[in-house]
Design an enzyme around this catalytic site. Structure first.
Site, PDB file in Angstrom:
ATOM      1  N   ARG A   1      56.024  43.357  42.783  1.00 56.33           N
ATOM      2  CA  ARG A   1      56.104  43.578  44.547  1.00 56.33           C
ATOM      3  C   ARG A   1      57.474  43.491  44.771  1.00 56.33           C
ATOM      4  O   ARG A   1      56.942  42.491  45.724  1.00 56.33           O
ATOM      5  CB  ARG A   1      54.775  43.315  44.307  1.00 56.33           C
ATOM      6  CG  ARG A   1      54.506  43.948  45.759  1.00 56.33           C
ATOM      7  CD  ARG A   1      52.880  43.055  46.338  1.00 56.33           C
ATOM      8  NE  ARG A   1      53.473  41.676  46.538  1.00 56.33           N
ATOM      9  CZ  ARG A   1      53.469  40.925  47.212  1.00 56.33           C
ATOM     10  NH1 ARG A   1      54.247  41.952  48.403  1.00 56.33           N
ATOM     11  NH2 ARG A   1      53.716  40.198  47.016  1.00 56.33           N
TER      12      ARG A   1
ATOM     13  N   ASP B   1      47.902  40.840  37.517  1.00 56.88           N
ATOM     14  CA  ASP B   1      48.391  41.345  37.386  1.00 56.88           C
ATOM     15  C   ASP B   1      48.594  41.499  38.429  1.00 56.88           C
ATOM     16  O   ASP B   1      50.371  41.210  39.134  1.00 56.88           O
ATOM     17  CB  ASP B   1      48.185  42.907  36.209  1.00 56.88           C
ATOM     18  CG  ASP B   1      49.156  44.075  36.244  1.00 56.88           C
ATOM     19  OD1 ASP B   1      50.715  43.596  36.489  1.00 56.88           O
ATOM     20  OD2 ASP B   1      48.686  44.188  35.721  1.00 56.88           O
TER      21      ASP B   1
ATOM     22  N   CYS C   1      46.692  54.589  40.067  1.00 58.31           N
ATOM     23  CA  CYS C   1      45.587  55.332  40.205  1.00 58.31           C
ATOM     24  C   CYS C   1      46.025  55.638  41.903  1.00 58.31           C
ATOM     25  O   CYS C   1      46.238  54.782  42.763  1.00 58.31           O
ATOM     26  CB  CYS C   1      44.624  54.598  40.414  1.00 58.31           C
ATOM     27  SG  CYS C   1      44.061  54.649  38.563  1.00 58.31           S
TER      28      CYS C   1
ATOM     29  N   TYR D   1      48.877  52.989  25.937  1.00 54.08           N
ATOM     30  CA  TYR D   1      48.555  51.270  27.374  1.00 54.08           C
ATOM     31  C   TYR D   1      47.269  51.158  26.119  1.00 54.08           C
ATOM     32  O   TYR D   1      45.754  51.262  26.342  1.00 54.08           O
ATOM     33  CB  TYR D   1      47.901  52.705  28.325  1.00 54.08           C
ATOM     34  CG  TYR D   1      47.465  52.059  29.262  1.00 54.08           C
ATOM     35  CD1 TYR D   1      48.165  50.575  29.818  1.00 54.08           C
ATOM     36  CD2 TYR D   1      46.174  52.449  29.899  1.00 54.08           C
ATOM     37  CE1 TYR D   1      46.973  50.224  30.547  1.00 54.08           C
ATOM     38  CE2 TYR D   1      45.662  51.448  31.197  1.00 54.08           C
ATOM     39  CZ  TYR D   1      46.649  50.213  31.299  1.00 54.08           C
ATOM     40  OH  TYR D   1      45.914  49.823  32.528  1.00 54.08           O
TER      41      TYR D   1
ATOM     42  N   ALA E   1      47.737  47.076  27.890  1.00 56.50           N
ATOM     43  CA  ALA E   1      47.402  46.667  28.819  1.00 56.50           C
ATOM     44  C   ALA E   1      45.649  46.442  29.397  1.00 56.50           C
ATOM     45  O   ALA E   1      45.440  47.249  29.372  1.00 56.50           O
ATOM     46  CB  ALA E   1      48.426  46.114  29.419  1.00 56.50           C
ATOM     47  N   HIS E   2      45.629  45.355  30.046  1.00 59.44           N
ATOM     48  CA  HIS E   2      44.565  45.448  30.794  1.00 59.44           C
ATOM     49  C   HIS E   2      43.703  45.122  29.806  1.00 59.44           C
ATOM     50  O   HIS E   2      42.032  45.554  30.542  1.00 59.44           O
ATOM     51  CB  HIS E   2      44.235  46.338  31.941  1.00 59.44           C
ATOM     52  CG  HIS E   2      45.516  46.394  32.619  1.00 59.44           C
ATOM     53  ND1 HIS E   2      46.694  47.422  33.081  1.00 59.44           N
ATOM     54  CD2 HIS E   2      46.128  45.390  33.533  1.00 59.44           C
ATOM     55  CE1 HIS E   2      47.387  46.854  33.999  1.00 59.44           C
ATOM     56  NE2 HIS E   2      46.772  45.594  34.427  1.00 59.44           N
TER      57      HIS E   2
ATOM     58  N   MET F   1      46.373  46.394  81.816  1.00 55.32           N
ATOM     59  CA  MET F   1      45.835  47.633  82.603  1.00 55.32           C
ATOM     60  C   MET F   1      44.991  47.373  82.874  1.00 55.32           C
ATOM     61  O   MET F   1      44.239  48.147  82.579  1.00 55.32           O
ATOM     62  CB  MET F   1      46.909  49.325  82.059  1.00 55.32           C
ATOM     63  CG  MET F   1      48.685  49.107  81.769  1.00 55.32           C
ATOM     64  SD  MET F   1      48.803  50.446  80.423  1.00 55.32           S
ATOM     65  CE  MET F   1      49.806  50.645  82.625  1.00 55.32           C
TER      66      MET F   1
ATOM     67  N   CYS G   1      56.244  46.308  51.656  1.00 59.43           N
ATOM     68  CA  CYS G   1      54.659  46.098  50.684  1.00 59.43           C
ATOM     69  C   CYS G   1      54.028  45.313  51.620  1.00 59.43           C
ATOM     70  O   CYS G   1      55.270  44.058  51.834  1.00 59.43           O
ATOM     71  CB  CYS G   1      54.815  46.574  49.435  1.00 59.43           C
ATOM     72  SG  CYS G   1      53.051  46.019  48.571  1.00 59.43           S
TER      73      CYS G   1
END
Length: 729
Positions: A302, A270, A31, A170, A172-173, A469, A348
């Protein structure tokens, strides 16, 4: 410089159904906050990756119906022709560079809140979501199941019209197909429930229908959680995970498996944050399913090391490498490997700040490492290209923390004569402290990448160990322009957001009170019983608590917030952080704040003990309850203060007082970047350093230039006025 031959395997083409992917680099669905309502942002972000050499790039999850509306979060949608037109723009940007486009067709079932559409989602069983508040689905009957499967088919047809090459069903999740497959969700007793074959029927039939509709034009894929990590109540890799892969492949329904683990309620299992999971953490679950698969398999892990990437394929553990977060941190990973520019890869760090924006719902995605992420279209920023300046002025950058390093790097890339000066012996600023916390070593990549890039820039000088400084030093330095990036520090007096004032008795110069900096960088002694006072709500309080617990201290966290480290919910760290606290016996006292601190004792009160409604008026001679008449006393040996970050802006304030001297010293302007201007996320400090350098020729780089806003314009013929629409009275 050519790539190392051992990485050649990463650039071998692979056939996926009717399509051929040019290499093994695949940006999985993730996303960015663009959806199909911001086609420029969507195409700009994915198209940049295609330019960077990716073989395929996907949308984020893409809703197939108003029944699958995920507001407040932003998903793509392919409900109608308007979505087809907008998403086609993304695919055009991919195809221009030879990349395939993928779409992840999504139906949420019990996890679709439908806050915008106000529709009701369907699922295998009527039940409440464990992820969304107050969200229930309706149990689908047989006609509803046909309706649901047709939604996938029609969305798949629109996807092909939009130019997509890969079409996902889709699952998964814990979304709809997996809800039918999993015993945890599916309590049916008809032909779509009970046995494994019955529970798999919805997913199998949907794949059959989608493949029949578009399989000759697009590759058919599915994302499948081979193990939901629920034990025998869910899907387990060595049981129904393998069985499902074998079942689907035996019917020839798929061209590509996208394998992962976990559910939606804890999807950090995940998208594992680096605090808990290193690269490749999913392979122990997905390896056996890969062995069972008869079509190409991709998986996320990853990966940032080209050696590890090549090893995954060479060992037969994956056919295609799936990336989300690494592709955000560096859209040009494939090209850099291909060209042998390994030291230029912006790795990453696994902080999951990118994910936090989706979890919050609505804001555009950001990245700690890559300030240009999601700015490709709206600000016109390219991660590898920089407009060369025609101004030959010299720039002094004071402070080599995240903002200063990035500002100096980008100014250097643009051709300015840059002097970066750091008081300490090493560059990195707050990163040098953060990496000392348990699990956060990979965050050091923020400094490592920039240090390598600065060393390559001949027009940038880096001076370290110079001490702080002074205003006189700056005025005398001889630079035409100055950027102050002097950072921030933890308040030493208990300054906090509850009272916007210090706390009586807190003074970090006392032996029994410390800031995190004093512990990490100065080795200030800490007693056996520690009270961490945390108003920050992100990683610092809980991290210093774990750091001290690992050294045998007994630790308690006191916070005015309703829970410990609430921002880590958005970065997917919270569940494992709370498990860690339980295992390491780190106790918590939340919704409390301090009235005063004495040696060995902190006095605190419960924030909501002022009656059932707020009443600040005290009775005569009494303090208001809110001021602390109901108190608890918390003993400690050492108190650690993480109450507020304070800008290190004294140098700027002194220079501002002497503004009449700037012109006499040939100083054109002085700006502030990062925490010294306003403390925030490391990602924000990097962004501000980058933005100021990009906009250095504007009339005032301190203030951001306008960006392109994608918006509907009232009165446009596409959007009828209210007066032109029929209404029901």
């Amino acid at each position: 410089m050519a790539r190392n031959p051992k990485h050649d395997i990463l650039f071998e083409p692979i056939k996926i159904g009717p399509k051929t992917m040019k290499n093994r680099f695949y940006q999985v669905p993730h996303c960015i906050g663009a959806g199909s309502e911001k086609p420029g942002t969507q195409a700009g972000h994915r198209g940049m990756k295609a330019e960077g050499g990716w073989g395929a790039c996907c949308t984020e999850y893409c809703s197939i119906s108003p029944e699958a509306d995920d507001c407040h979060r932003v998903s793509a949608r392919i409900w109608d022709e308007g979505d087809v037109i907008n998403l086609r723009y993304m695919n055009d940007s991919l195809h221009k560079h030879g990349a395939l486009g993928g779409v992840e067709l999504w139906y949420g079932g019990s996890h679709a809140p439908c806050m915008e559409s106000r529709a009701i989602s369907y699922g295998p069983t009527s039940q409440a979501s464990e992820f969304e508040y107050l969200t229930y689905c309706h149990e689908a009957d047989l006609d509803d199941i046909k309706h649901l499967q047709n939604l996938y088919v029609e969305a798949a047809k629109r996807s092909v019209q939009a130019g997509f090459d890969i079409v996902y069903v889709y699952g998964a999740h814990s979304y709809l197909p997996l809800q039918f497959l999993s015993k945890y969700y599916n309590h049916r007793t008809d032909g779509y429930g009970g046995s494994f074959e019955n529970r798999a029927r919805f997913w199998v039939e949907t794949l059959e229908k989608v493949k029949a509709a578009v399989g000759h034009e697009a590759a058919i894929a599915t994302r499948f959680a081979v193990d939901t990590l629920y034990g025998s109540d869910g899907i387990e890799a060595l049981d129904e995970g393998i069985k499902f892969v074998e079942l689907v492949d035996s019917k020839g329904l798929l061209d590509l498996w996208d394998l992962n683990v976990g559910d939606i309620a804890e999807w950090g299992e995940d998208a594992g944050p680096s605090r808990f999971y290193k690269a490749g953490h999913q392979r122990s679950w997905t390896d056996d399913c890969k062995k069972a698969a008869k079509v190409p398999v991709l998986g996320v892990s990853r990966e940032t090391s080209p050696d590890d990437m090549a090893a995954r394929i060479r060992e037969g553990r994956l056919d295609i490498l799936g990336f989300a977060r690494p592709s955000i941190a560096d859209p040009f990973i494939p090209k850099k490997i291909e060209e042998g520019r390994y030291e230029d890869i912006r790795e990453c760090i696994g902080c999951n700040v990118c994910i936090s924006r989706w979890e919050i719902g609505g804001p555009p995605m950001i990245c700690t490492q890559n300030a240009t992420a999601n700015e490709e279209y709206r600000r016109g920023w390219h991660p590898e290209k920089f407009a060369k300046t025609k101004d030959s002025c010299s720039v002094l950058v004071v402070g080599a923390g995240p903002a200063g390093m990035e500002c100096a790097r980008v100014l250097g890339e643009r051709g300015y004569d840059v002097h970066l000066r750091e008081a300490d012996a090493e560059i990195g600023g707050r990163i040098r402290k953060v990496v000392k916390y348990p699990g956060l070593a990979e965050w050091g990549r923020v400094a490592i990448y920039r240090q390598l890039q600065l060393q390559k820039l001949k027009n940038v000088e880096v001076h370290t160990g110079i001490g702080k400084m002074t205003a006189e030093d700056v005025l005398n330095y001889g630079a035409d322009k100055v950027v102050l990036a002097t950072g921030s520090h933890w308040a030493t007096d208990g300054l906090n957001f509850v009272t916007h004032a210090p706390v009586e008795g807190i003074d970090a110069s006392l032996p029994h009170i410390c800031t995190p900096e004093q512990i990490l960088m100065q080795n200030k002694p800490v007693g056996d019983n520690v009270l961490v006072v945390d108003c920050d709500g992100y990683f610092t309080g809980v991290s210093i608590a774990e750091y001290l617990a690992d050294r045998g201290k007994h630790v308690k966290i006191l916070s005015p917030l309703k829970g410990v480290a609430p921002y880590t919910h958005f970065t997917l760290e919270a569940p494992n952080l709370h498990r860690m606290m339980y295992e390491k016996k780190i106790h918590e006292l939340t919704s409390h704040w301090l009235t005063k601190v004495e040696p060995g004792k902190a006095t605190a009160y419960y924030l909501f003990r002022d009656g059932y409604k707020r009443n600040l008026a005290p009775k005569t001679g009494e303090l208001p309850r809110r001021a602390g008449t109901d108190v608890v006393e918390v003993p400690f040996d050492t108190l650690v203060v993480c109450t507020a970050r304070v800008p290190n802006d004294s140098l700027y304030r002194e220079l501002a007082k002497r503004k009449d001297e700037w012109e006499k010293r040939d100083i054109q302007a002085i700006y502030q970047a990062g925490d010294c201007f306003a403390p925030g996320l490391i990602a924000q400090a990097v962004f501000e350093g980058h933005r100021i350098a990009r906009e250095f020729e504007s009339s005032n780089p301190q203030r951001a230039q306008p960006w392109i806003r994608e918006r509907q314009v009232w009165g446009h013929e596409t959007y009828p006025k209210i007066s032109d629409r029929e209404t029901v009275g």
